[in-house]
Design a protein around this motif. Structure first.
Motif, PDB file in Angstrom:
ATOM      1  N   THR A 162       0.821  -1.205   0.000  1.00 56.66           N
ATOM      2  CA  THR A 162       0.000   0.000   0.000  1.00 56.66           C
ATOM      3  C   THR A 162       0.855   1.256   0.000  1.00 56.66           C
ATOM      4  OG1 THR A 162      -1.699  -1.201   1.225  1.00 56.66           O
ATOM      5  CG2 THR A 162      -1.862   1.197   1.190  1.00 56.66           C
ATOM      6  N   GLU A 163       0.585   2.133  -0.941  1.00 55.40           N
ATOM      7  CA  GLU A 163       1.255   3.426  -0.970  1.00 55.40           C
ATOM      8  C   GLU A 163       0.514   4.379  -0.031  1.00 55.40           C
ATOM      9  OE1 GLU A 163       3.965   4.332  -2.464  1.00 55.40           O
ATOM     10  OE2 GLU A 163       4.347   2.449  -3.523  1.00 55.40           O
ATOM     11  N   ARG A 164       1.219   4.898   0.958  1.00 52.78           N
ATOM     12  CA  ARG A 164       0.594   5.797   1.919  1.00 52.78           C
ATOM     13  C   ARG A 164       1.447   7.040   2.084  1.00 52.78           C
ATOM     14  NH1 ARG A 164      -0.852   1.355   6.636  1.00 52.78           N
ATOM     15  NH2 ARG A 164      -2.741   0.529   5.682  1.00 52.78           N
ATOM     16  N   PRO A 165       0.822   8.165   2.405  1.00 52.40           N
ATOM     17  CA  PRO A 165       1.622   9.364   2.663  1.00 52.40           C
ATOM     18  C   PRO A 165       2.450   9.174   3.921  1.00 52.40           C
ATOM     19  CG  PRO A 165      -0.689   9.722   3.238  1.00 52.40           C
ATOM     20  CD  PRO A 165      -0.623   8.399   2.532  1.00 52.40           C
ATOM     21  N   PRO A 166       3.563   9.928   4.049  1.00 51.30           N
ATOM     22  CA  PRO A 166       4.463   9.708   5.191  1.00 51.30           C
ATOM     23  C   PRO A 166       3.835   9.980   6.552  1.00 51.30           C
ATOM     24  CG  PRO A 166       5.104  11.651   3.913  1.00 51.30           C
ATOM     25  CD  PRO A 166       4.076  10.937   3.115  1.00 51.30           C
ATOM     26  N   TRP A 167       2.749  10.784   6.580  1.00 47.58           N
ATOM     27  CA  TRP A 167       2.136  11.099   7.877  1.00 47.58           C
ATOM     28  C   TRP A 167       1.149  10.032   8.334  1.00 47.58           C
ATOM     29  CZ3 TRP A 167      -3.064  10.924   7.593  1.00 47.58           C
ATOM     30  CH2 TRP A 167      -3.653  11.157   6.352  1.00 47.58           C
ATOM     31  N   PHE A 168       0.813   9.071   7.459  1.00 47.30           N
ATOM     32  CA  PHE A 168      -0.271   8.140   7.756  1.00 47.30           C
ATOM     33  C   PHE A 168       0.112   7.247   8.931  1.00 47.30           C
ATOM     34  CE2 PHE A 168      -3.370   4.794   7.200  1.00 47.30           C
ATOM     35  CZ  PHE A 168      -4.470   5.460   6.676  1.00 47.30           C
ATOM     36  N   PRO A 169      -0.774   7.110   9.924  1.00 44.92           N
ATOM     37  CA  PRO A 169      -0.418   6.324  11.119  1.00 44.92           C
ATOM     38  C   PRO A 169      -0.469   4.824  10.859  1.00 44.92           C
ATOM     39  CG  PRO A 169      -2.696   7.044  11.284  1.00 44.92           C
ATOM     40  CD  PRO A 169      -2.126   7.705  10.056  1.00 44.92           C
ATOM     41  N   GLU A 170       0.234   4.089  11.691  1.00 44.45           N
ATOM     42  CA  GLU A 170       0.106   2.638  11.708  1.00 44.45           C
ATOM     43  C   GLU A 170      -1.108   2.292  12.560  1.00 44.45           C
ATOM     44  OE1 GLU A 170       2.466  -1.326  13.322  1.00 44.45           O
ATOM     45  OE2 GLU A 170       3.529   0.574  13.107  1.00 44.45           O
ATOM     46  N   VAL A 171      -2.030   1.515  12.004  1.00 49.49           N
ATOM     47  CA  VAL A 171      -3.288   1.224  12.679  1.00 49.49           C
ATOM     48  C   VAL A 171      -3.456  -0.282  12.802  1.00 49.49           C
ATOM     49  CG1 VAL A 171      -5.796   1.479  12.610  1.00 49.49           C
ATOM     50  CG2 VAL A 171      -4.335   3.334  11.769  1.00 49.49           C
ATOM     51  N   GLU A 172      -3.758  -0.741  13.998  1.00 54.63           N
ATOM     52  CA  GLU A 172      -4.108  -2.138  14.212  1.00 54.63           C
ATOM     53  C   GLU A 172      -5.537  -2.200  14.730  1.00 54.63           C
ATOM     54  OE1 GLU A 172      -1.523  -4.587  16.454  1.00 54.63           O
ATOM     55  OE2 GLU A 172       0.302  -3.919  15.430  1.00 54.63           O
ATOM     56  N   ASP A 173      -6.401  -2.869  13.986  1.00 57.51           N
ATOM     57  CA  ASP A 173      -7.772  -3.065  14.431  1.00 57.51           C
ATOM     58  C   ASP A 173      -8.271  -4.384  13.869  1.00 57.51           C
ATOM     59  OD1 ASP A 173      -8.594  -2.664  11.780  1.00 57.51           O
ATOM     60  OD2 ASP A 173      -8.878  -0.515  12.089  1.00 57.51           O
ATOM     61  N   GLU A 174      -9.502  -4.705  14.142  1.00 54.18           N
ATOM     62  CA  GLU A 174     -10.047  -5.998  13.723  1.00 54.18           C
ATOM     63  C   GLU A 174     -10.634  -5.963  12.324  1.00 54.18           C
ATOM     64  OE1 GLU A 174     -12.723  -7.361  16.696  1.00 54.18           O
ATOM     65  OE2 GLU A 174     -11.186  -7.538  18.246  1.00 54.18           O
ATOM     66  N   ASP A 175     -10.577  -4.801  11.660  1.00 47.08           N
ATOM     67  CA  ASP A 175     -11.159  -4.697  10.327  1.00 47.08           C
ATOM     68  C   ASP A 175     -10.190  -5.132   9.225  1.00 47.08           C
ATOM     69  OD1 ASP A 175     -13.521  -3.721  11.362  1.00 47.08           O
ATOM     70  OD2 ASP A 175     -12.848  -1.635  11.289  1.00 47.08           O
TER      71      ASP A 175
END
Length: 630
Positions: free
Chosen positions: A128-141
């Motif tokens: 996935t290409e993401r902008p540098p500010w994008f957070p790391e997210v862990e969830d059940e989705d």
């Protein structure tokens, strides 16, 4: 390998430039040369001929880097392959049905964990290409599940086979209308260690066939569906499997163990309904055999001191219908070559030897198998790589990961720093302490409940043996290791002050924090047989960071920022603990790496740092050591 042995294909690693990860490509052996099967861009791997040999299926990431999909090349020729309908995720493997009508696909979701052997992290981090500010997210989705799909070439249809809520780590056919799988009710990497063997049918039914107190892997059903082969092993990493070969009756659940004469089985393949081929490791040797199930006879096709695990962790290969086996064979002094072996024949189909491999051979010294005796009398194996000339040499001990893996005499010893160090005048000991593969289940299990115990003394006694034999200079001993080898490199410097320098890579240094930050935390607790909430358990007493006050060895601590198996905080904890006690320490964290350092130019940077670290502390006979008192 086509079943008649007429055509052979192999996956090769290609380095187009010193940037990023190498790509993989599928090659055919033609007139002694390796020729690319298809000219499409990106990476390709996992090539399999249909039962009639007319179609080659392989996986390629032509549409999106890192997302592999099924491609078919018909009529067995070279050219452009036709993509199958896109599966919802990345395809990890594909198996033809016994009748050749359909293909079984193992599909991992975008958020599925990678094993530590694959570099840890998840599929999503490289897709996935993401902008540098994008957070790391862990969830059940996030889609972290692995499912099974079936593709029918005649109709072009792709249908889901496994039900939602069932995670299928790996699978194989059991007759033309059933599938056997290693499955769990959760998708997280830790769930693999307690996964079971299940039988799935096309009507959506799922039935348990086998549970095990250890790990199950490599499921494969016979073409007529009357037998299921599976390997039961003590495993520390998914995908790194060497154990006992079991046969399960899918109708009754009865289990039969196949005697493989001391070989830990690492791959299985059915030749027909009555003959089961296997490959494996016995001590330092590679072995291939065929079990005739009605008679109970087992015949070895191949037994060699060469490695048959080039590009993999353990011996792998493919069988022909007449009982020959195709393997990629190599050693420290033999570049990888594609070999078709029979009981009394051996044919080299192709080799990667070129001026580059010739140069490496000219500078990398030589390797030999050695043994020594541990303090309790157990014989321990290892591979010693050494430069020309007489010793004693400065010695670097290269500790393998796992702990349930094992060295063989193989090209570069799988670690690029081995020939580099030998070329610079170092001897390198590659030990297989207790817990290593190739010595049976009991030997592998000796490390469970004792990580950093007797296996540490196996390594120390190997150093003593080399000093006594005049090979190693007792004042110039270093350590390096990745993963479990990183733990051992950190642990040993807190238990023994003989080491002049150490390089722990992707280590565990604090089993307590590991228990709450790693994606294989439960595995660590099981192997320690300890509860992190219990004070004084091995979680605490075998953590290098809690023994840092005893260390005097300068350490270069290395980690990947994306590592989920041994998170980078492990290296940082040990670094800061050493610095707090005045011990020279450096910390190197690569921002785009996971478990280990695989991409370029990061790998070049790592090798330069490793060599400079050892040169700094080991090159003089009286290596500089900090004076830190008693």
């Amino acid at each position: 390998m086509a079943s008649d042995g007429g055509r052979a294909v192999v996956t090769g690693v290609v380095l187009d430039e010193l940037t990023g990860l190498p790509r993989t490509a599928v090659y055919a052996a033609v007139d002694g040369e390796l020729r690319a099967v298809s000219a499409g861009r990106g990476s390709a791997r996992w090539a399999r001929f249909s039962p009639d040999g007319g179609t080659l299926a392989f996986l390629a990431d032509r549409r999106e880097a890192g997302v592999f999909q099924l491609h078919l090349l018909r009529d067995g020729g070279l050219g452009e392959a036709v993509p199958a309908p896109e599966a919802p995720g990345t395809v990890e493997y594909a198996h033809w049905s016994p009748d050749g009508r359909v293909l079984l696909l193992g599909v991992a979701g975008r958020g599925a964990d990678l094993s530590s052997g694959e570099g840890s992290g998840s599929n999503s981090r490289r897709n996935t290409e993401r902008p540098p500010w994008f957070p790391e997210v862990e969830d059940e989705d996030v889609d972290a599940w692995r499912g099974l799909w079936v593709y029918t070439p005649a109709t072009g249809t792709l249908d889901r086979l496994s039900p939602l809520g069932l995670n299928c780590w790996e699978a194989g056919w059991c007759g033309p209308d059933q599938v056997v799988a290693i499955s769990s009710g959760e998708p997280g990497e830790d769930a693999w260690f307690t996964a079971r063997l299940s039988l799935l049918d096309f009507g959506g039914g799922v039935r348990k066939l086998l549970d095990s107190p250890v790990q199950l892997a490599l499921p494969a059903g016979s073409p007529d569906g009357t037998r299921v082969a599976v390997v039961e092993a003590v495993c520390s990493d998914r995908g790194v499997v060497a154990g006992e070969l079991l046969l399960v009756d899918p109708a009754t659940g009865a289990v039969r163990r196949i005697d493989t004469a001391g070989t830990d089985v690492t791959q299985v393949e059915w030749l027909d309904a009555d003959r089961l081929g296997y490959l494996g490791q016995r001590r330092l040797d590679s072995v291939a055999g065929i079990a005739d199930l009605p008679s109970g006879a087992v015949r070895e096709v191949l037994a060699t001191k060469l490695s048959c695990a080039s590009g993999t962790f353990y011996p792998q290969g493919a069988f022909t219908s007449d009982g020959r086996v195709l393997t990629v064979q190599d050693s420290y002094s033999l570049p990888p070559q594609l070999v078709l072996s029979g009981h009394d024949s051996r044919e080299v189909l192709a080799s990667v030897a070129d001026p580059g491999t010739g140069y490496l051979l000219s500078v990398a010294g030589e390797a030999e198998a050695i043994t020594w005796t541990a303090p309790d009398g157990l014989e321990i194996d290892g591979i010693l790589c050494r430069p020309p000339g007489e010793g004693p040499f400065p010695l670097v001990v290269n500790v393998h990961g796992g702990p349930n893996w094992a060295f063989q005499n193989c090209w570069s010893m799988r670690y690029p720093w081995v020939p580099l160090l030998v070329a610079q005048g170092y001897a390198v000991l590659n030990p297989n302490p207790r817990g290593s593969g190739g010595r049976g289940r009991e030997f592998a299990a000796l490390v469970v409940g004792d990580m950093g115990g007797a296996d540490a003394h196996d390594i120390l006694s190997g150093i003593d043996a080399l000093v006594d034999r005049g090979i190693a200079d007792k004042d110039r001993i270093g350590l390096i290791g990745r993963s479990y080898g990183g733990f051992m490199s950190s642990w040993l410097v807190t238990q023994d002050r003989r080491f002049a320098a150490a390089v722990p890579i992707s280590p565990v240094t604090d089993w307590y924090s590991q228990a709450f930050t790693s994606n294989i935390a439960s595995w660590g607790n099981r192997y320690l047989e300890a509860d992190p909430e219990t004070p004084g358990s091995l979680v605490h007493t075998r953590s290098p960071v809690l023994h840092a006050s005893k260390a005097r060895t300068p350490c270069l601590n290395v980690a990947g920022a994306l590592d989920r198996a041994t998170p980078p905080g492990q290296a940082r904890e040990f670094h800061q603990a050493l610095r707090a006690h005045g011990v020279p320490s450096a910390l190197v964290i690569y921002p785009e790496e996971g478990h280990g350092v695989r991409a370029y130019p990061a790998q070049i940077d790592l090798l330069a740092r490793v060599l400079r670290w050892f040169d700094r502390y080991l090159t003089s006979r009286s290596a500089p050591r900090p004076d830190l008192g008693a």
